[in-house]
Design an enzyme around this catalytic site. Structure first.
Site, PDB file in Angstrom:
ATOM      1  N   TYR A 154     119.845  21.480  16.419  1.00 62.05           N
ATOM      2  CA  TYR A 154     119.136  21.559  17.703  1.00 62.05           C
ATOM      3  C   TYR A 154     118.925  20.147  18.275  1.00 62.05           C
ATOM      4  O   TYR A 154     119.273  19.876  19.438  1.00 62.05           O
ATOM      5  CB  TYR A 154     117.794  22.262  17.480  1.00 62.05           C
ATOM      6  CG  TYR A 154     116.906  22.384  18.694  1.00 62.05           C
ATOM      7  CD1 TYR A 154     117.237  23.234  19.742  1.00 62.05           C
ATOM      8  CD2 TYR A 154     115.709  21.670  18.784  1.00 62.05           C
ATOM      9  CE1 TYR A 154     116.407  23.364  20.852  1.00 62.05           C
ATOM     10  CE2 TYR A 154     114.871  21.794  19.878  1.00 62.05           C
ATOM     11  CZ  TYR A 154     115.225  22.640  20.912  1.00 62.05           C
ATOM     12  OH  TYR A 154     114.404  22.771  22.014  1.00 62.05           O
ATOM     13  N   LYS A 158     120.586  18.572  21.653  1.00 64.04           N
ATOM     14  CA  LYS A 158     119.733  18.164  22.776  1.00 64.04           C
ATOM     15  C   LYS A 158     119.914  16.672  23.080  1.00 64.04           C
ATOM     16  O   LYS A 158     119.839  16.252  24.239  1.00 64.04           O
ATOM     17  CB  LYS A 158     118.267  18.483  22.479  1.00 64.04           C
ATOM     18  CG  LYS A 158     117.943  19.980  22.515  1.00 64.04           C
ATOM     19  CD  LYS A 158     118.015  20.535  23.934  1.00 64.04           C
ATOM     20  CE  LYS A 158     117.496  21.959  24.020  1.00 64.04           C
ATOM     21  NZ  LYS A 158     117.438  22.484  25.386  1.00 64.04           N
TER      22      LYS A 158
HETATM   23  N1  LIG Z   1     108.882  25.844  23.756  1.00 67.87           N
HETATM   24  C1  LIG Z   1     108.920  24.581  23.349  1.00 67.87           C
HETATM   25  O1  LIG Z   1     108.035  24.097  22.641  1.00 67.87           O
HETATM   26  C2  LIG Z   1     110.071  23.702  23.795  1.00 67.87           C
HETATM   27  C3  LIG Z   1     109.993  22.352  23.486  1.00 67.87           C
HETATM   28  C4  LIG Z   1     111.027  21.525  23.882  1.00 67.87           C
HETATM   29  C5  LIG Z   1     112.089  22.026  24.587  1.00 67.87           C
HETATM   30  N2  LIG Z   1     112.139  23.350  24.882  1.00 67.87           N
HETATM   31  C6  LIG Z   1     113.293  23.829  25.645  1.00 67.87           C
HETATM   32  O2  LIG Z   1     112.848  24.605  26.733  1.00 67.87           O
HETATM   33  C7  LIG Z   1     113.851  25.561  27.083  1.00 67.87           C
HETATM   34  C8  LIG Z   1     113.236  26.938  27.207  1.00 67.87           C
HETATM   35  O3  LIG Z   1     112.682  27.288  25.945  1.00 67.87           O
HETATM   36  P1  LIG Z   1     111.488  28.340  25.803  1.00 67.87           P
HETATM   37  O4  LIG Z   1     110.603  27.774  24.759  1.00 67.87           O
HETATM   38  O5  LIG Z   1     110.950  28.706  27.138  1.00 67.87           O
HETATM   39  O6  LIG Z   1     112.310  29.565  25.150  1.00 67.87           O
HETATM   40  P2  LIG Z   1     112.021  31.145  25.161  1.00 67.87           P
HETATM   41  O7  LIG Z   1     110.603  31.445  25.440  1.00 67.87           O
HETATM   42  O8  LIG Z   1     112.631  31.622  23.890  1.00 67.87           O
HETATM   43  O9  LIG Z   1     112.879  31.666  26.419  1.00 67.87           O
HETATM   44  C9  LIG Z   1     114.266  31.499  26.397  1.00 67.87           C
HETATM   45  C10 LIG Z   1     114.869  32.144  27.625  1.00 67.87           C
HETATM   46  O10 LIG Z   1     116.272  31.881  27.600  1.00 67.87           O
HETATM   47  C11 LIG Z   1     116.996  33.115  27.488  1.00 67.87           C
HETATM   48  N3  LIG Z   1     118.142  32.822  26.607  1.00 67.87           N
HETATM   49  C12 LIG Z   1     118.112  32.442  25.304  1.00 67.87           C
HETATM   50  N4  LIG Z   1     119.351  32.248  24.854  1.00 67.87           N
HETATM   51  C13 LIG Z   1     120.196  32.508  25.897  1.00 67.87           C
HETATM   52  C14 LIG Z   1     121.592  32.502  26.049  1.00 67.87           C
HETATM   53  N5  LIG Z   1     122.410  32.183  25.026  1.00 67.87           N
HETATM   54  N6  LIG Z   1     122.115  32.821  27.263  1.00 67.87           N
HETATM   55  C15 LIG Z   1     121.315  33.151  28.301  1.00 67.87           C
HETATM   56  N7  LIG Z   1     119.967  33.170  28.203  1.00 67.87           N
HETATM   57  C16 LIG Z   1     119.422  32.857  27.014  1.00 67.87           C
HETATM   58  C17 LIG Z   1     115.980  34.127  26.953  1.00 67.87           C
HETATM   59  O11 LIG Z   1     116.251  35.477  27.328  1.00 67.87           O
HETATM   60  P3  LIG Z   1     117.246  36.426  26.426  1.00 67.87           P
HETATM   61  O12 LIG Z   1     116.750  36.347  25.029  1.00 67.87           O
HETATM   62  O13 LIG Z   1     117.143  37.785  27.053  1.00 67.87           O
HETATM   63  O14 LIG Z   1     118.604  35.840  26.597  1.00 67.87           O
HETATM   64  C18 LIG Z   1     114.728  33.645  27.670  1.00 67.87           C
HETATM   65  O15 LIG Z   1     114.723  34.071  29.018  1.00 67.87           O
HETATM   66  C19 LIG Z   1     114.945  25.432  26.020  1.00 67.87           C
HETATM   67  O16 LIG Z   1     115.969  24.600  26.515  1.00 67.87           O
HETATM   68  C20 LIG Z   1     114.234  24.733  24.866  1.00 67.87           C
HETATM   69  O17 LIG Z   1     115.124  24.009  24.049  1.00 67.87           O
HETATM   70  C21 LIG Z   1     111.161  24.210  24.489  1.00 67.87           C
END
Ligand SMILES: NC(=O)c1ccc[n+]([C@@H]2O[C@H](COP(=O)([O-])OP(=O)(O)OC[C@H]3O[C@@H](n4cnc5c(N)ncnc54)[C@H](OP(=O)(O)O)[C@@H]3O)[C@@H](O)[C@H]2O)c1
Length: 271
Positions: A154, A158
């Site tokens: 990951y 990134k």
């Molecule tokens: N949460 C954190 O603490 C955090 C920290 C740093 C960075 N981020 C980054 O923020 C971004 C969003 O993360 P989040 O925490 O909001 O995640 P999340 O709550 O798991 O939501 C992920 C979203 O992306 C969709 N998704 C996942 N895999 C996909 C794929 N292969 N193709 C199309 N859609 C996909 C999911 O829907 P489906 O499952 O229906 O596809 C969902 O709508 C990511 O890039 C993550 O790396 C998050």
């Protein structure tokens, strides 16, 4: 969101926009007056999200070869333009030491987290932005570039996305700005395995005293997409409550062997 930030009448594509950060971004862009085209894999959730935003949506995996083209074409067909692209969908798999990483799962991380954002930028560029300009925001992570025992794939993917952001900023200016936002720990499904068991301890270690909410990240993304940020490209905006300042004190529970993340993307068989 009180200001339109110059986004009224613009059209935006947001991937992974049915929950978490992507959903908050899509809502914030719609609140600022943009028309929004969303995608994610679960078709029911895509339909619901598009309906709530009075926008359009496409169900599919961003890593599938045809998805970027279909998604950008949907936006162009529905709204006649594509001004903003937010590459948000990502996978946090494979989890574990890199020495154990299965080649197929490793490739999947790079397909979803690096290649798909590039393909989407290519499609947006060819379909609209080359001629009319636009803005791209890639969602990276505060953790990119840091070393962790179980998040090597990951973090490495990134870190590649961070560099891709800078490379594209160099290639696509002056018409297209390309930036990234790097969140710290945010209350979403993807990070539940970290914050659920340890929120109090983690929050206490952060300069701003709490973990992030998806809206904290969305506000930064909308601002970067706006005219207010028109002289900013190739930048990475940390939205982490100060995590990077005191990072040594914040370790994922999983890194201590007490929890593991739920997969966000099913692993494809190796090509
Ligand atoms: N949460 C954190 O603490 C955090 C920290 C740093 C960075 N981020 C980054 O923020 C971004 C969003 O993360 P989040 O925490 O909001 O995640 P999340 O709550 O798991 O939501 C992920 C979203 O992306 C969709 N998704 C996942 N895999 C996909 C794929 N292969 N193709 C199309 N859609 C996909 C999911 O829907 P489906 O499952 O229906 O596809 C969902 O709508 C990511 O890039 C993550 O790396 C998050």
């Amino acid at each position: 969101m009180t200001s339109s930030y110059g986004l009224r009448g613009r059209a935006a594509v947001v991937t992974g926009a049915t929950r978490g950060i992507g959903w908050a971004v899509a809502r914030a862009l719609a609140d600022a007056g943009a028309r929004v085209c969303v995608s994610a894999r679960d078709p029911d959730r895509v339909r619901r999200a598009a309906g709530e935003l009075d926008g359009v949506g496409l169900a599919g995996d961003v890593g599938d070869p045809g998805h970027p083209r279909k998604l950008t074409e949907l936006c162009l067909d529905a709204f006649g333009r594509l001004d903003v692209l937010v590459n948000n969908a990502a996978t946090n798999q494979p989890y574990g030491p890199l020495m154990d990483a299965d080649p197929g799962a490793w490739r999947e991380a790079f397909t979803v987290n690096v290649e798909a954002p590039l393909r989407l930028v290519q499609c947006a560029w060819r379909g609209w932005m080359r001629e009319h300009g636009g803005v791209v925001v890639n969602i990276c992570t505060e953790g990119a570039g840091h070393v962790g025992p179980d998040v090597g794939a990951y973090g490495t993917s990134k870190a590649a996305l961070l560099h891709l952001t800078r490379q594209l900023a160099g290639e696509l200016g002056p018409g297209v700005r390309v930036n990234s936002v790097s969140p710290g720990l945010v209350r979403t499904e993807m990070a539940r395995f970290v914050w659920e068991p340890g929120e109090g301890e983690i929050a206490a270690a952060l300069p701003l005293g709490r973990i992030g909410e998806p809206e904290d990240v969305a506000r930064a993304v909308v601002w970067l997409c706006s005219e207010e940020a028109k002289w900013i490209t190739g930048a990475d905006l940390l939205v982490d409550g100060g995590t990077s300042v005191r990072r040594a004190r914040i370790a994922p529970q999983g890194a201590r062997g007490t929890a593991r993340p739920a997969p966000t993307t099913p692993t494809r068989p190796p090509a």
